[in-house]
Motif scaffolding. Sequence first.
Motif, PDB file in Angstrom:
ATOM      1  N   CYS A  79       0.817  -1.217   0.000  1.00 34.27           N
ATOM      2  CA  CYS A  79       0.000   0.000   0.000  1.00 34.27           C
ATOM      3  C   CYS A  79       0.855   1.272   0.000  1.00 34.27           C
ATOM      4  CB  CYS A  79      -0.960   0.003   1.191  1.00 34.27           C
ATOM      5  SG  CYS A  79      -0.133  -0.014   2.783  1.00 34.27           S
ATOM      6  N   PHE A  80       2.175   1.151   0.184  1.00 37.57           N
ATOM      7  CA  PHE A  80       3.062   2.315   0.123  1.00 37.57           C
ATOM      8  C   PHE A  80       3.524   2.592  -1.305  1.00 37.57           C
ATOM      9  CE2 PHE A  80       4.782   2.046   4.775  1.00 37.57           C
ATOM     10  CZ  PHE A  80       3.495   2.228   5.234  1.00 37.57           C
ATOM     11  N   ARG A  81       3.166   1.713  -2.216  1.00 38.03           N
ATOM     12  CA  ARG A  81       3.566   1.939  -3.614  1.00 38.03           C
ATOM     13  C   ARG A  81       2.939   3.229  -4.126  1.00 38.03           C
ATOM     14  NH1 ARG A  81       2.033  -3.654  -6.327  1.00 38.03           N
ATOM     15  NH2 ARG A  81       0.669  -2.181  -7.387  1.00 38.03           N
ATOM     16  N   ALA A  82       3.594   3.818  -5.146  1.00 36.70           N
ATOM     17  CA  ALA A  82       3.093   5.086  -5.688  1.00 36.70           C
ATOM     18  C   ALA A  82       1.656   4.947  -6.184  1.00 36.70           C
ATOM     19  CB  ALA A  82       4.008   5.557  -6.817  1.00 36.70           C
ATOM     20  N   ASP A  83       1.314   3.755  -6.700  1.00 32.47           N
ATOM     21  CA  ASP A  83      -0.042   3.568  -7.228  1.00 32.47           C
ATOM     22  C   ASP A  83      -1.017   3.076  -6.151  1.00 32.47           C
ATOM     23  OD1 ASP A  83       0.646   0.939  -6.829  1.00 32.47           O
ATOM     24  OD2 ASP A  83       0.440   0.328  -8.920  1.00 32.47           O
ATOM     25  N   GLY A  84      -0.556   2.992  -4.922  1.00 34.50           N
ATOM     26  CA  GLY A  84      -1.434   2.582  -3.819  1.00 34.50           C
ATOM     27  C   GLY A  84      -1.571   1.079  -3.660  1.00 34.50           C
ATOM     28  N   ASN A 129      -6.293  -5.929  -0.389  1.00 35.97           N
ATOM     29  CA  ASN A 129      -7.712  -5.947  -0.029  1.00 35.97           C
ATOM     30  C   ASN A 129      -7.991  -5.323   1.337  1.00 35.97           C
ATOM     31  OD1 ASN A 129      -8.413  -7.180  -2.390  1.00 35.97           O
ATOM     32  ND2 ASN A 129      -8.268  -9.262  -1.556  1.00 35.97           N
ATOM     33  N   LEU A 130      -6.990  -5.256   2.193  1.00 40.02           N
ATOM     34  CA  LEU A 130      -7.187  -4.720   3.550  1.00 40.02           C
ATOM     35  C   LEU A 130      -7.142  -3.196   3.590  1.00 40.02           C
ATOM     36  CD1 LEU A 130      -5.073  -7.211   5.671  1.00 40.02           C
ATOM     37  CD2 LEU A 130      -7.485  -7.297   5.076  1.00 40.02           C
ATOM     38  N   ASN A 131      -6.687  -2.594   2.521  1.00 36.96           N
ATOM     39  CA  ASN A 131      -6.618  -1.143   2.443  1.00 36.96           C
ATOM     40  C   ASN A 131      -8.002  -0.640   2.003  1.00 36.96           C
ATOM     41  OD1 ASN A 131      -5.429   1.348   2.483  1.00 36.96           O
ATOM     42  ND2 ASN A 131      -4.149   1.031   0.678  1.00 36.96           N
ATOM     43  N   PRO A 132      -8.627   0.376   2.539  1.00 35.44           N
ATOM     44  CA  PRO A 132      -8.051   1.410   3.399  1.00 35.44           C
ATOM     45  C   PRO A 132      -8.295   1.221   4.891  1.00 35.44           C
ATOM     46  CG  PRO A 132     -10.140   2.167   2.547  1.00 35.44           C
ATOM     47  CD  PRO A 132      -9.957   0.762   2.036  1.00 35.44           C
ATOM     48  N   GLY A 133      -8.934   0.156   5.306  1.00 41.18           N
ATOM     49  CA  GLY A 133      -9.250   0.030   6.730  1.00 41.18           C
ATOM     50  C   GLY A 133      -8.124  -0.551   7.571  1.00 41.18           C
ATOM     51  N   CYS A 134      -7.002  -0.801   6.978  1.00 41.16           N
ATOM     52  CA  CYS A 134      -5.899  -1.481   7.669  1.00 41.16           C
ATOM     53  C   CYS A 134      -5.319  -0.628   8.802  1.00 41.16           C
ATOM     54  CB  CYS A 134      -4.813  -1.822   6.653  1.00 41.16           C
ATOM     55  SG  CYS A 134      -3.390  -2.599   7.411  1.00 41.16           S
ATOM     56  N   ARG A 135      -5.150  -1.250   9.978  1.00 36.51           N
ATOM     57  CA  ARG A 135      -4.574  -0.521  11.112  1.00 36.51           C
ATOM     58  C   ARG A 135      -3.062  -0.699  11.186  1.00 36.51           C
ATOM     59  NH1 ARG A 135      -8.589  -1.556  16.183  1.00 36.51           N
ATOM     60  NH2 ARG A 135     -10.455  -0.682  15.263  1.00 36.51           N
ATOM     61  N   LEU A 136      -2.545  -1.565  10.383  1.00 35.96           N
ATOM     62  CA  LEU A 136      -1.090  -1.802  10.408  1.00 35.96           C
ATOM     63  C   LEU A 136      -0.330  -0.707   9.683  1.00 35.96           C
ATOM     64  CD1 LEU A 136       1.440  -3.592  10.823  1.00 35.96           C
ATOM     65  CD2 LEU A 136       0.758  -4.870   8.762  1.00 35.96           C
ATOM     66  N   LYS A 137      -0.894  -0.189   8.614  1.00 33.58           N
ATOM     67  CA  LYS A 137      -0.102   0.697   7.745  1.00 33.58           C
ATOM     68  C   LYS A 137       0.376   1.963   8.435  1.00 33.58           C
ATOM     69  CE  LYS A 137      -4.020   2.762   5.334  1.00 33.58           C
ATOM     70  NZ  LYS A 137      -4.704   2.899   4.055  1.00 33.58           N
ATOM     71  N   SER A 138      -0.433   2.536   9.339  1.00 38.91           N
ATOM     72  CA  SER A 138       0.023   3.774   9.990  1.00 38.91           C
ATOM     73  C   SER A 138       1.214   3.500  10.896  1.00 38.91           C
ATOM     74  CB  SER A 138      -1.122   4.416  10.781  1.00 38.91           C
ATOM     75  OG  SER A 138      -1.556   3.549  11.804  1.00 38.91           O
TER      76      SER A 138
END
Length: 140
Positions: free
Chosen positions: A77-82, A86-95
């Motif tokens: 999800c950190f890629r330039a194209d997002g 499937n867990l994005n955007p509700g993912c709590r890990l990414k922050s």
Amino acid sequence: MRLATEPDRLLTTEEIADEYGISRHHLLKIVRELVEAGVIVTQRGGGGGMRLARAADEIRLGEVVRHLEGRHALVECFRADGGDCNLNPGCRLKSHLKRAEEAFLADLDRSTLADCVGRQARKPSRTAKRPRSTKVTENS
Ligand code: SF4
């Protein structure tokens, strides 16, 4: 780090590859990226080679790592194209991962190339001629 030990001399990729027993082809790729990053400059032709574009204590490690590793996203999800996790955007890990990545780079920003070379790092002399060309070739 090797260039920082002899800032007034042009070193060739062949010389460095031989010294450290690394692939010349791979080193050429890294040199191209470091030229793009403005960290090193090269000069073509006989007697050509490369040297640091600035004094080692003016090159922050974060700057180098951002440039060399910037295209390799830590997670999809950190890629330039997002990405398409499937867990994005509700993912709590990414922050958490984002903060950790920022802390990693911020720490590297506190150190310079000179810190990694220690006493071997030398300032370029004021009389040293700066290379003009930034093109990297097989002979660089
Ligand atoms: S699981 Fe979360 S952190 Fe990992 S790629 Fe998917 S959205 Fe990003």
